[in-house]
Each structure stands twice: as structure tokens, then as C-alpha cells.
Design a protein around this motif. Structure first.
Motif, PDB file in Angstrom:
ATOM      1  N   GLU A  59      49.369  41.299  40.268  1.00  0.00           N
ATOM      2  CA  GLU A  59      50.326  41.703  39.157  1.00  0.00           C
ATOM      3  C   GLU A  59      49.752  41.796  37.689  1.00  0.00           C
ATOM      4  O   GLU A  59      50.075  42.833  37.323  1.00  0.00           O
ATOM      5  N   PHE A  60      48.921  40.925  37.498  1.00  0.00           N
ATOM      6  CA  PHE A  60      48.150  41.456  36.037  1.00  0.00           C
ATOM      7  C   PHE A  60      47.465  42.786  36.034  1.00  0.00           C
ATOM      8  O   PHE A  60      47.254  43.358  35.125  1.00  0.00           O
ATOM      9  N   ALA A  61      47.001  42.987  37.203  1.00  0.00           N
ATOM     10  CA  ALA A  61      45.995  44.309  37.370  1.00  0.00           C
ATOM     11  C   ALA A  61      46.944  45.427  37.185  1.00  0.00           C
ATOM     12  O   ALA A  61      46.778  46.368  36.358  1.00  0.00           O
ATOM     13  N   ILE A  62      47.810  45.086  38.030  1.00  0.00           N
ATOM     14  CA  ILE A  62      49.292  46.229  37.777  1.00  0.00           C
ATOM     15  C   ILE A  62      49.658  46.434  36.501  1.00  0.00           C
ATOM     16  O   ILE A  62      49.872  47.335  35.709  1.00  0.00           O
ATOM     17  N   SER A  63      49.932  45.495  35.937  1.00  0.00           N
ATOM     18  CA  SER A  63      50.472  45.240  34.409  1.00  0.00           C
ATOM     19  C   SER A  63      49.523  45.987  33.332  1.00  0.00           C
ATOM     20  O   SER A  63      49.825  46.832  32.724  1.00  0.00           O
ATOM     21  N   THR A  64      48.249  45.700  33.572  1.00  0.00           N
ATOM     22  CA  THR A  64      47.449  46.286  32.687  1.00  0.00           C
ATOM     23  C   THR A  64      47.192  47.664  32.974  1.00  0.00           C
ATOM     24  O   THR A  64      47.207  48.514  31.999  1.00  0.00           O
ATOM     25  N   ALA A  65      47.421  48.181  34.158  1.00  0.00           N
ATOM     26  CA  ALA A  65      47.070  49.665  34.384  1.00  0.00           C
ATOM     27  C   ALA A  65      48.334  50.223  33.729  1.00  0.00           C
ATOM     28  O   ALA A  65      48.383  51.394  33.228  1.00  0.00           O
ATOM     29  N   TRP A  66      49.711  49.908  33.591  1.00  0.00           N
ATOM     30  CA  TRP A  66      50.954  50.307  33.183  1.00  0.00           C
ATOM     31  C   TRP A  66      50.367  50.576  31.491  1.00  0.00           C
ATOM     32  O   TRP A  66      50.968  51.297  30.816  1.00  0.00           O
ATOM     33  N   GLN A  67      50.035  49.300  31.060  1.00  0.00           N
ATOM     34  CA  GLN A  67      49.626  49.353  29.609  1.00  0.00           C
ATOM     35  C   GLN A  67      48.703  50.310  29.440  1.00  0.00           C
ATOM     36  O   GLN A  67      48.486  50.749  28.194  1.00  0.00           O
TER      37      GLN A  67
END
Length: 146
Positions: free
Chosen positions: A98-106
Motif C-alpha cells: 500500500e505504501f508503494a502504491i501510494s508512492t507511485a500515485w504521488q
């Protein structure tokens, strides 16, 4: 605590990778340090870890790939998702993903891709639970012959 890996996390990440790929040969320490330094300093690479009381319990790597498709938005890939055996079943893989996915969206990515071993059905269930969908695109892999 979910966070980005730091320079002094190399040994702990290598220990996690050994669980993920036990048959891999031992990496030369100088090569490991050089590769790790390059990864840590690369603004397109994010090594995410779950730190439990100073011990790394889980990790994954997110890479951002530039593109001129999709309105010049980058795309991301996640690789090397692993949680140490003693920390499994605590939701840590989910948290690093989830942290990785959030970083990708950022990072304004148009999509996030993840490859997984064909027969790892438990992992596939985890990936689907955080939003990945099979059947949208089909992944292909080629590896060098040795």
C-alpha cells in the motif's frame, strides 16, 4: 513502521532476500554495497521496508519508469515483495504494498505493475486484496541463458 530503506539497511534487506531466493549465490559484499548505494540514491527507485522494533520484517521495491505514452506519465513496477517467516500473517506485506502504491500515485504514475510466480496463489490473493487485477494485461518474462 513502514518507511523508505536507509543506507544501513543493506544487511537486513539481504537477509530478507535470502528468504525470498534461497538458491541465489552469495553476493560479493563490495558489489552489494555499490548496488545498494546506487539504488538508495536513485530518485526513481523506492525500497520500502517494514521496521518492527529495529528489525526489518518486510520489503518491496518500487521503480518508476519514464514514458512519453499516457500523456508522458510514468509507470511503476513493484518487485521483490517479501516478509520474513517469523513476521508473516501480520499484514506487513499489505502495508509495504500500500505504501508503494501510494508512492507511485504521488509520482503521477498511470499504472503500477507487479509480476508474481504463476503458482503463488496465496501471494496473488494478497495482490488482489490491495487492488491489483489479473487479466487486464498479460506479463511476459525472458531471462538470459547461462
Amino acid at each position: 513502521m513502514i518507511r523508505m530503506a536507509k543506507k544501513d539497511d543493506l544487511t537486513a534487506v539481504l537477509k530478507l532476500y535470502k528468504e525470498l531466493r534461497p538458491a541465489d549465490p552469495e553476493l560479493d559484499s563490495n558489489l552489494a554495497k555499490q548496488a545498494w548505494q546506487a539504488m538508495i540514491e536513485d530518485p526513481q527507485t523506492f525500497l520500502i521496508v517494514a521496521d518492527i522494533a529495529g528489525e526489518l520484517a518486510s520489503t518491496c521495491t518500487l521503480t518508476i519508469n519514464k514514458s512519453i505514452a499516457n500523456s508522458a506519465r510514468p509507470f511503476a513496477m513493484i518487485e521483490h515483495v517479501i516478509t520474513a517467516k517469523k513476521f508473516r500473517r501480520q499484514g506487513l506485506s499489505r502495508q509495504v504494498l500500500e505504501f508503494a502504491i501510494s508512492t507511485a500515485w504521488q509520482q503521477n504514475c498511470c499504472k503500477v505493475m507487479l509480476l508474481s510466480g504463476e503458482k503463488l496463489t496465496a501471494a496473488h490473493a494478497l495482490y488482489e486484496s490491495v487492488g491489483f487485477q489479473a487479466g487486464i494485461e498479460k506479463g511476459f518474462v525472458i531471462k538470459p541463458t547461462l
